[in-house]
Design an enzyme around this catalytic site. Structure first.
Site, short mmCIF file in Angstrom:
data_model
loop_
_atom_site.label_atom_id
_atom_site.label_comp_id
_atom_site.label_asym_id
_atom_site.label_seq_id
_atom_site.Cartn_x
_atom_site.Cartn_y
_atom_site.Cartn_z
N THR A 6 -9.43 11.08 0.02
CA THR A 6 -9.73 10.13 -1.06
C THR A 6 -11.17 9.61 -0.98
O THR A 6 -11.84 9.44 -2.00
CB THR A 6 -8.71 8.97 -1.00
OG1 THR A 6 -7.42 9.54 -1.14
CG2 THR A 6 -8.92 7.95 -2.10
N LYS A 48 -2.65 1.86 11.50
CA LYS A 48 -3.71 1.53 10.52
C LYS A 48 -3.12 0.72 9.36
O LYS A 48 -3.71 -0.24 8.89
CB LYS A 48 -4.34 2.81 9.97
CG LYS A 48 -5.20 3.52 11.01
CD LYS A 48 -5.64 4.89 10.55
CE LYS A 48 -4.52 5.89 10.61
NZ LYS A 48 -4.87 7.29 10.75
N LYS A 49 -1.96 1.15 8.88
CA LYS A 49 -1.38 0.48 7.71
C LYS A 49 -0.93 -0.93 8.07
O LYS A 49 -1.16 -1.87 7.31
CB LYS A 49 -0.20 1.30 7.18
CG LYS A 49 -0.64 2.60 6.51
CD LYS A 49 -1.39 2.32 5.23
CE LYS A 49 -2.12 3.54 4.70
NZ LYS A 49 -2.97 3.26 3.55
N SER A 60 0.17 6.67 14.58
CA SER A 60 -1.19 6.80 14.04
C SER A 60 -1.25 6.22 12.63
O SER A 60 -2.11 5.39 12.30
CB SER A 60 -1.59 8.28 14.05
OG SER A 60 -2.76 8.48 13.31
N ASP A 100 0.84 -1.21 0.00
CA ASP A 100 0.00 0.00 0.00
C ASP A 100 0.87 1.25 0.00
O ASP A 100 2.08 1.20 0.22
CB ASP A 100 -0.92 -0.02 1.24
CG ASP A 100 -2.08 0.97 1.12
OD1 ASP A 100 -2.24 1.58 0.04
OD2 ASP A 100 -2.82 1.13 2.10
N LYS A 101 0.19 2.38 -0.23
CA LYS A 101 0.85 3.68 -0.19
C LYS A 101 0.09 4.55 0.80
O LYS A 101 -1.14 4.41 0.92
CB LYS A 101 0.77 4.30 -1.59
CG LYS A 101 1.40 5.63 -1.73
CD LYS A 101 0.60 6.88 -2.03
CE LYS A 101 -0.82 7.07 -1.99
NZ LYS A 101 -1.27 8.48 -2.14
N HIS A 102 0.80 5.40 1.52
CA HIS A 102 0.10 6.36 2.38
C HIS A 102 0.64 7.76 2.07
O HIS A 102 1.84 7.94 1.96
CB HIS A 102 0.33 6.04 3.86
CG HIS A 102 -0.32 7.04 4.76
ND1 HIS A 102 -1.65 6.95 5.10
CD2 HIS A 102 0.15 8.17 5.34
CE1 HIS A 102 -1.97 7.98 5.87
NE2 HIS A 102 -0.89 8.73 6.03
N SER A 103 -0.27 8.71 1.96
CA SER A 103 0.16 10.10 1.77
C SER A 103 -0.24 10.89 3.00
O SER A 103 -1.32 10.67 3.56
CB SER A 103 -0.52 10.69 0.53
OG SER A 103 -0.45 12.10 0.59
N ARG A 127 -6.35 14.32 19.72
CA ARG A 127 -5.20 15.13 19.25
C ARG A 127 -5.67 16.27 18.35
O ARG A 127 -5.14 17.40 18.42
CB ARG A 127 -4.20 14.25 18.47
CG ARG A 127 -3.43 13.30 19.36
CD ARG A 127 -2.70 12.26 18.52
NE ARG A 127 -1.82 12.87 17.55
CZ ARG A 127 -1.58 12.37 16.33
NH1 ARG A 127 -2.15 11.27 15.92
NH2 ARG A 127 -0.76 13.00 15.51
N1 URA Z 1 -2.55 11.12 9.30
C1 URA Z 1 -2.87 10.18 10.24
O1 URA Z 1 -3.49 9.18 9.95
N2 URA Z 1 -2.45 10.40 11.51
C2 URA Z 1 -1.74 11.49 11.88
O2 URA Z 1 -1.39 11.60 13.04
C3 URA Z 1 -1.43 12.46 10.89
C4 URA Z 1 -1.85 12.24 9.60
#
Ligand code: URA
Length: 440
Positions: free
Chosen positions: A122, A189-190, A185, A82-85, A170
């Site tokens: 997205t 999830k990833k 964080s 996967d990719k995360h931005s 937060r």
């Molecule tokens: N995106 C996230 O999922 N968590 C963060 O803390 C910042 C950006």
């Protein structure tokens, strides 16, 4: 163990033990650690930081606060990557990248988010497609990934639930900008998605939340270290967000641009560079290519073939959208009633763009949320006509605004004219890919 004693320890700059971190995270989900205590803990971490060990433990505890996906039963014949931005303005890369890398043989379960502040999300973009289900049940999600190669969906309630609660605290206590908290964080999830590999796109510039390169470097290095520690092959790119990415900003407009990109009808060169660079990194962490150059070649070949468009269409259809979306997308996507240009106020070069303000313009037009419960207007946004460094004549359109009302249109024209700074001399050329931290 007492929550206040753990908070005090972190406040005083001491490292926390595994048991203490695990106590906090289980306390978040079972309610024994109150939101006030969580806010105080987040502020203590914001000021005192965390060691790599602490951050790794925090990530693991948050990941295990819910279900961790396991793809082994599905007999996939390729790696799961996967990719995360970290998010930006006009960042629709996920929409084009997922089908392109699926066409290269990677399985991509992409868990995406909604718009946050001035940045687009997205999920909001995909929800401009009628019928598209961003929250399918687990069976449909897994089936789509197996059959199509990719599925872009929203975070399910059972995936890293501790992050959902922690993030919401937060968000309202000025503690988002903490490198260990961002790392835990994102990665909780990833990693819960059961990945073999991950590529992180850390945006920097005036439209990113890491507006300084230094902060972006720290985030990229931290994610790289923690994720690789878990055996997930990870690379990070730092990419520019000093101007919107691609031509459009706004949900349905960005989906239109995605289709045009995938079919080859219209490809913004900067957007293309970022898509191909991320695809090449994903192919490398997946072990499908040996060098980044080979990955660039493969991604370019697939993107030119139009196979990405076909896979995007299959994903849309599998998740409840129209079966003929790619051919007839203009019929399906909502259109704003008013479309008007923003004229340049003078002749000269575009030397800077207040990208955050461009993102906020879309929010003001109704295309983003001011509070979590707001519904959004998918049709509104802007279609930019010029990029940084371009020469414009007075009166030439900088962008076209897509608006619901005349009042919103006029406010947007004003903001965009102020956001695009025009000067007599050209700026230094813009660079899209600023840095890479490659998995070896
Ligand atoms: N995106 C996230 O999922 N968590 C963060 O803390 C910042 C950006």
């Amino acid at each position: 163990m007492l929550p206040q004693e753990i908070i005090r320890k972190k406040r005083n700059g001491q490292a926390l033990h595994e048991k203490e971190i695990s106590f906090i995270i289980s306390g978040i989900t079972d309610g024994t650690f109150s939101e006030n205590q969580l806010a105080a803990f987040a502020m203590a971490v914001y000021f005192q930081g965390m060691s790599l060990d602490e951050c790794t433990i925090l990530t693991e505890c948050m990941m295990r606060s819910g279900r961790v996906l396991d793809w082994s039963d599905l007999d996939l014949n390729g790696p799961v990557v996967d990719k995360h931005s970290t998010g930006g303005v006009g960042d629709k890369v996920s929409l084009m990248l997922a089908p392109i890398i699926a066409a290269c043989g990677i399985y991509n379960p992409m868990i995406s988010g909604r718009g946050l502040g001035h940045t687009g999300g997205t999920l909001d973009k995909l929800e401009s497609i009628p019928g598209y289900n961003t929250h399918p049940d687990n069976a449909l999600f897994l089936r789509t990934v197996k059959d199509v190669g990719c599925a872009v969906i929203g975070q399910t309630a059972d995936l890293a639930p501790a992050d959902k609660i922690f993030y919401s605290v937060r968000d309202v206590t000025a503690t988002i900008e903490s490198v260990p908290l961002i790392t835990a964080s994102i990665l909780s999830k990833k990693l819960a998605a059961g990945l073999d590999g991950l590529v992180v796109d850390v945006k920097t510039g005036n439209g990113a939340f890491a507006d300084q390169l230094d902060m972006a470097e720290k985030i990229a290095n931290s994610i790289f270290d923690v994720s690789n520690h878990f055996g997930v092959k990870t690379s990070a790119l730092i990419t520019d967000m000093n101007q919107p990415l691609g031509r459009t900003v706004g949900n349905a407009l960005e989906v239109r641009e995605t289709v045009d990109y995938l079919t080859g009808a219209d490809r913004d060169p900067r957007l293309h560079e970022v898509v191909i660079a991320l695809a090449a990194e994903m192919l490398a962490v997946a072990g499908l290519t040996k060098t980044i150059e080979q990955g660039v070649e493969k991604a370019n070949e697939v993107s030119a073939s139009g196979r990405g468009a076909e896979i995007f269409n299959r994903m849309v259809s599998a998740l409840g959208g129209p079966a003929d979306f790619i051919e007839n997308y203009n019929q399906y996507l909502p259109q704003a009633p008013i479309v008007k240009p923003v004229p340049a106020s003078k002749t000269g070069y575009i030397t800077s763009i207040d990208t955050r303000s461009v993102g906020l313009t879309v929010v003001e037009l109704g295309g983003g949320r001011k509070k979590v419960t707001d519904s959004i207007d998918h049709s509104v946004g802007l279609d930019t006509h010029v990029a940084l460094g371009e020469n414009v004549k007075a009166g030439q359109p900088l962008a076209e605004i897509h608006a619901r009302t005349e009042e919103q249109l006029n406010a947007a024209i004003q903001t965009i004219q102020n956001a695009y700074i025009i000067s007599e001399s050209p700026p230094d050329p813009a660079v899209s890919i600023i840095d890479r931290i490659n998995y070896k």
